[in-house]
Scaffold this active site. Structure first.
Site, PDB file in Angstrom:
ATOM      1  N   LYS A   1     -19.522   5.911   5.527  1.00  0.00           N
ATOM      2  CA  LYS A   1     -20.444   7.030   5.788  1.00  0.00           C
ATOM      3  C   LYS A   1     -19.687   8.346   5.888  1.00  0.00           C
ATOM      4  CE  LYS A   1     -21.719   7.797  10.217  1.00  0.00           C
ATOM      5  NZ  LYS A   1     -21.564   9.136  10.797  1.00  0.00           N
ATOM      6  N   ASN A   2     -18.587   8.332   6.662  1.00  0.00           N
ATOM      7  CA  ASN A   2     -17.903   9.601   6.934  1.00  0.00           C
ATOM      8  C   ASN A   2     -17.048  10.092   5.767  1.00  0.00           C
ATOM      9  OD1 ASN A   2     -19.211   9.727   9.318  1.00  0.00           O
ATOM     10  ND2 ASN A   2     -17.465   9.149  10.605  1.00  0.00           N
TER      11      ASN A   2
ATOM     12  N   ARG B   1     -25.194  16.622  12.433  1.00  0.00           N
ATOM     13  CA  ARG B   1     -24.262  17.750  12.517  1.00  0.00           C
ATOM     14  C   ARG B   1     -23.487  17.979  11.217  1.00  0.00           C
ATOM     15  NH1 ARG B   1     -22.939  19.839  17.204  1.00  0.00           N
ATOM     16  NH2 ARG B   1     -20.946  20.433  16.322  1.00  0.00           N
TER      17      ARG B   1
ATOM     18  N   CYS C   1     -25.041  17.554  21.506  1.00  0.00           N
ATOM     19  CA  CYS C   1     -24.826  16.219  20.963  1.00  0.00           C
ATOM     20  C   CYS C   1     -24.492  15.273  22.110  1.00  0.00           C
ATOM     21  CB  CYS C   1     -23.671  16.302  19.979  1.00  0.00           C
ATOM     22  SG  CYS C   1     -23.179  14.737  19.330  1.00  0.00           S
TER      23      CYS C   1
ATOM     24  N   ARG D   1     -19.900  19.939  20.936  1.00  0.00           N
ATOM     25  CA  ARG D   1     -19.249  19.882  19.619  1.00  0.00           C
ATOM     26  C   ARG D   1     -19.403  21.235  18.924  1.00  0.00           C
ATOM     27  NH1 ARG D   1     -21.174  14.499  16.664  1.00  0.00           N
ATOM     28  NH2 ARG D   1     -19.536  15.004  15.174  1.00  0.00           N
TER      29      ARG D   1
ATOM     30  N   ASP E   1     -14.238   6.661  17.209  1.00  0.00           N
ATOM     31  CA  ASP E   1     -15.451   5.970  16.742  1.00  0.00           C
ATOM     32  C   ASP E   1     -15.405   4.467  16.991  1.00  0.00           C
ATOM     33  OD1 ASP E   1     -16.574   8.332  16.000  1.00  0.00           O
ATOM     34  OD2 ASP E   1     -16.124   8.146  13.863  1.00  0.00           O
TER      35      ASP E   1
ATOM     36  N   VAL F   1     -10.325  12.876  22.098  1.00  0.00           N
ATOM     37  CA  VAL F   1     -10.991  13.574  20.987  1.00  0.00           C
ATOM     38  C   VAL F   1     -12.313  14.177  21.459  1.00  0.00           C
ATOM     39  CG1 VAL F   1     -11.967  13.340  18.660  1.00  0.00           C
ATOM     40  CG2 VAL F   1      -9.826  12.176  19.247  1.00  0.00           C
TER      41      VAL F   1
ATOM     42  N   ARG G   1     -28.404   5.111  11.566  1.00  0.00           N
ATOM     43  CA  ARG G   1     -27.687   6.264  10.999  1.00  0.00           C
ATOM     44  C   ARG G   1     -26.367   5.835  10.381  1.00  0.00           C
ATOM     45  NH1 ARG G   1     -27.091  11.350  14.836  1.00  0.00           N
ATOM     46  NH2 ARG G   1     -25.857  11.882  13.019  1.00  0.00           N
TER      47      ARG G   1
HETATM   48  C1  EPZ Z   1     -16.085  13.549  12.628  1.00  0.00           C
HETATM   49  O1  EPZ Z   1     -16.863  14.442  13.411  1.00  0.00           O
HETATM   50  C2  EPZ Z   1     -16.905  12.297  12.436  1.00  0.00           C
HETATM   51  N1  EPZ Z   1     -18.125  12.635  11.729  1.00  0.00           N
HETATM   52  C3  EPZ Z   1     -17.211  11.679  13.796  1.00  0.00           C
HETATM   53  O2  EPZ Z   1     -17.904  10.466  13.573  1.00  0.00           O
HETATM   54  C4  EPZ Z   1     -15.897  11.380  14.513  1.00  0.00           C
HETATM   55  O3  EPZ Z   1     -16.182  10.915  15.814  1.00  0.00           O
HETATM   56  C5  EPZ Z   1     -15.040  12.647  14.598  1.00  0.00           C
HETATM   57  O4  EPZ Z   1     -14.858  13.219  13.282  1.00  0.00           O
HETATM   58  C6  EPZ Z   1     -13.655  12.405  15.167  1.00  0.00           C
HETATM   59  O5  EPZ Z   1     -12.994  11.437  14.427  1.00  0.00           O
HETATM   60  C7  EPZ Z   1     -18.127  12.715  10.397  1.00  0.00           C
HETATM   61  O6  EPZ Z   1     -17.110  12.536   9.742  1.00  0.00           O
HETATM   62  C8  EPZ Z   1     -19.409  13.015   9.728  1.00  0.00           C
HETATM   63  P1  EPZ Z   1     -14.061  16.833  14.812  1.00  0.00           P
HETATM   64  P2  EPZ Z   1     -16.444  15.957  13.543  1.00  0.00           P
HETATM   65  O7  EPZ Z   1     -14.401  18.167  14.266  1.00  0.00           O
HETATM   66  O8  EPZ Z   1     -15.844  16.384  12.257  1.00  0.00           O
HETATM   67  C9  EPZ Z   1     -13.509  19.797  18.556  1.00  0.00           C
HETATM   68  C10 EPZ Z   1     -19.589   8.854  13.958  1.00  0.00           C
HETATM   69  O9  EPZ Z   1     -19.940   8.161  14.939  1.00  0.00           O
HETATM   70  N2  EPZ Z   1     -13.950  20.893  17.652  1.00  0.00           N
HETATM   71  O10 EPZ Z   1     -12.865  16.130  14.306  1.00  0.00           O
HETATM   72  O11 EPZ Z   1     -17.619  16.709  14.050  1.00  0.00           O
HETATM   73  C11 EPZ Z   1     -14.641  18.812  18.840  1.00  0.00           C
HETATM   74  O12 EPZ Z   1     -15.482  19.286  19.853  1.00  0.00           O
HETATM   75  C12 EPZ Z   1     -19.231  10.313  14.119  1.00  0.00           C
HETATM   76  O13 EPZ Z   1     -19.543   8.412  12.791  1.00  0.00           O
HETATM   77  C13 EPZ Z   1     -13.994  22.189  18.148  1.00  0.00           C
HETATM   78  O14 EPZ Z   1     -13.682  22.469  19.314  1.00  0.00           O
HETATM   79  O15 EPZ Z   1     -15.339  15.870  14.667  1.00  0.00           O
HETATM   80  C14 EPZ Z   1     -13.886  17.573  19.205  1.00  0.00           C
HETATM   81  O16 EPZ Z   1     -13.488  17.609  20.542  1.00  0.00           O
HETATM   82  C15 EPZ Z   1     -19.526  10.850  15.459  1.00  0.00           C
HETATM   83  N3  EPZ Z   1     -14.408  23.196  17.311  1.00  0.00           N
HETATM   84  C16 EPZ Z   1     -12.665  17.638  18.304  1.00  0.00           C
HETATM   85  O17 EPZ Z   1     -12.549  19.009  17.893  1.00  0.00           O
HETATM   86  C17 EPZ Z   1     -14.771  22.951  16.006  1.00  0.00           C
HETATM   87  O18 EPZ Z   1     -15.135  23.903  15.296  1.00  0.00           O
HETATM   88  C18 EPZ Z   1     -12.723  16.756  17.063  1.00  0.00           C
HETATM   89  O19 EPZ Z   1     -13.966  16.956  16.386  1.00  0.00           O
HETATM   90  C19 EPZ Z   1     -14.713  21.620  15.524  1.00  0.00           C
HETATM   91  C20 EPZ Z   1     -14.295  20.614  16.372  1.00  0.00           C
END
Ligand code: EPZ
Length: 415
Positions: free
Chosen positions: A21-22, A90, A114, A119, A303, A325, A395
């Site tokens: 998916k991701n 998202r 979320c 996030r 995850d 994370v 999802r």
């Molecule tokens: C991706 O989300 C995945 N989603 C998530 O999978 C996964 O949990 C996550 O990466 C971490 O591995 C998809 O790929 C569609 P991040 P993403 O930006 O990209 C902070 C699932 O269950 N951050 O790597 O949204 C954030 O708050 C889902 O399949 C900021 O502060 O995650 C977090 O603490 C859920 N500002 C950290 O970085 C930003 O602009 C990592 O988030 C962006 C992120």
């Protein structure tokens, strides 16, 4: 409200893993960078994928999805994506850059709160500004308008965000000059996205390492691409088989994407045999406690954090899981405690005292992975467990009922 009814079972047999998916979601978003035909194979049929396909249709492109193959053609003509679609997922936000790059301007709703914690999308927005977009945030929407990009841009991410890395490398692919993304996320899905974009004629290197270099090209063409296996789905079934004390093969997986999980399973008493594209899991031995640090790839994935917590909840001794994370991704803890687990939280760390057994209960899934974890808890608990909020699971887990039944697990989807 739909729910899953789960009974105590020992999982045995084989399970075949779907496309990731991701990986599929950012690849679909990147298909907005061309007006040519794009064919993407091994796409899982999931609610999140359907949402992304609706967004692509809203952009004006024509989409067909059959038997795991998505065919996209015709021109991108609309850069305004409705709140209803962004609200559902998202990852929808990641179409802002590609749409604005190809049309000159685009508008996408700002994603809301979320269940796995705050996030923000500040890294995305700061990065788009560096790429030469003027950004306006008004009435809950983000408008990006392309102005001018410097010949060499360096974006240093404050944290290796998966979404920001994907969003910025995709957008930069058709902007002039060089873009260097430092402190990039290194997840396998990012390498898959790089391969997809390069197959369209992009010039990107470094995905899978901390530094990604994008040499912008004027336009991209069509491509045929096969999405990588879903490492998180594979990890979820490996943990489920091990947690129930069963034995089985996880098939059609890339085992090297899950080294951190294999290490934890081995350290805690699960036997593994790792082949090129499958893994044999033997969970018949006694389980021991361990300490896990949740970190960006190649660390132990967030995850799989709720699922491994269930496994450790019945392991001998005291385990700890520190989440680095999504600091507040612990909403499943209260539900597991309601099922008899002995878990408490202190400063972003879960302390898990192993118990003899869990007991079935009615529980509520709060996000995709928490819901998968509660299904695993239902498979090891005495009696019957009902996991509510079925849509979370839908999802992200293709054919979960059929796959668990194929492993001799007792599960029904009702409601
Ligand atoms: C991706 O989300 C995945 N989603 C998530 O999978 C996964 O949990 C996550 O990466 C971490 O591995 C998809 O790929 C569609 P991040 P993403 O930006 O990209 C902070 C699932 O269950 N951050 O790597 O949204 C954030 O708050 C889902 O399949 C900021 O502060 O995650 C977090 O603490 C859920 N500002 C950290 O970085 C930003 O602009 C990592 O988030 C962006 C992120």
């Amino acid at each position: 409200m739909g729910f899953f009814r789960v009974k105590k079972s020992i999982l045995n047999g084989n399970v075949r893993i779907s496309g990731a998916k991701n990986a599929a979601l950012p690849i679909l978003a990147a298909s907005l960078l061309t007006n040519d035909e794009v064919i993407i194979k091994n796409v899982p049929d999931l609610l999140d994928v359907q949402t992304m396909l609706c967004i692509i249709r809203e952009s004006g492109r024509n989409v067909e999805f059959k038997d795991g193959v998505v065919k996209i053609n015709s021109n991108v003509s609309n850069g305004t994506i409705s709140y209803e679609l962004v609200r559902k997922m998202r990852a929808s936000f990641n179409v802002l850059g590609p749409l604005a790059a190809i049309l000159g301007e685009a508008k996408v709703a700002l994603p809301g709160g979320c269940a796995i914690g705050v996030r923000p999308v500040d890294f995305h927005i700061e990065g788009l500004k560096k790429l030469g977009f003027e950004i306006e945030i008004e009435h809950g929407e983000v408008r990006a308008k392309f102005n001018k990009k410097e010949n060499e841009v360096v974006i240093s991410l404050p944290f290796p965000s998966v979404g920001a890395t994907e969003h910025l490398m995709t957008t930069a692919a058709i902007l002039n000059g060089t873009t260097i993304i430092e402190n990039a996320a290194m997840e396998p899905e990012i390498e898959d996205l790089q391969n997809f974009l390069n197959g369209m004629g992009a010039k990107i290197s470094g995905a899978g390492s901390k530094t990604i270099i994008v040499e912008g090209v004027n336009s991209l063409n069509g491509n045929i691409h096969e999405v990588i296996p879903d490492r998180i789905e594979a990890g979820t079934y490996a943990i489920a088989i091990a947690a129930t004390g069963g034995k089985g093969y996880i098939e059609k997986v890339n085992p090297s994407h899950l080294d951190a999980l294999w290490q934890v399973l081995k350290d805690t008493g699960t036997k593994l045999e790792i082949f090129e594209d499958k893994v044999f899991v033997d969970g018949t031995g006694e389980k021991r406690s361990t300490k896990i640090n949740i970190l960006p790839y190649p660390g132990f994935p967030t995850d799989l954090q709720p699922q491994i917590m269930v496994y450790l909840s019945v392991a001998k001794g005291t385990s700890t899981i520190s989440e680095n994370v999504f600091k507040n991704r612990f909403l499943h803890v209260d539900e597991l405690v309601r099922m008899g687990a002995d878990i408490y939280l202190t400063n972003g760390t879960a302390i898990i005292n192993g118990v003899e057994k869990l007991s079935g209960a009615k529980v509520e899934g709060t996000d995709l992975r928490a819901s998968a974890a509660l299904i695993i808890a239902g498979l090891i608990a005495e009696g019957i467990t009902e996991v509510y909020n079925d849509y979370h699971v839908l999802r992200g887990y293709e054919n979960i009922v059929e796959k668990i039944r194929g492993l001799n697990g007792e599960i029904e989807h009702l409601g």
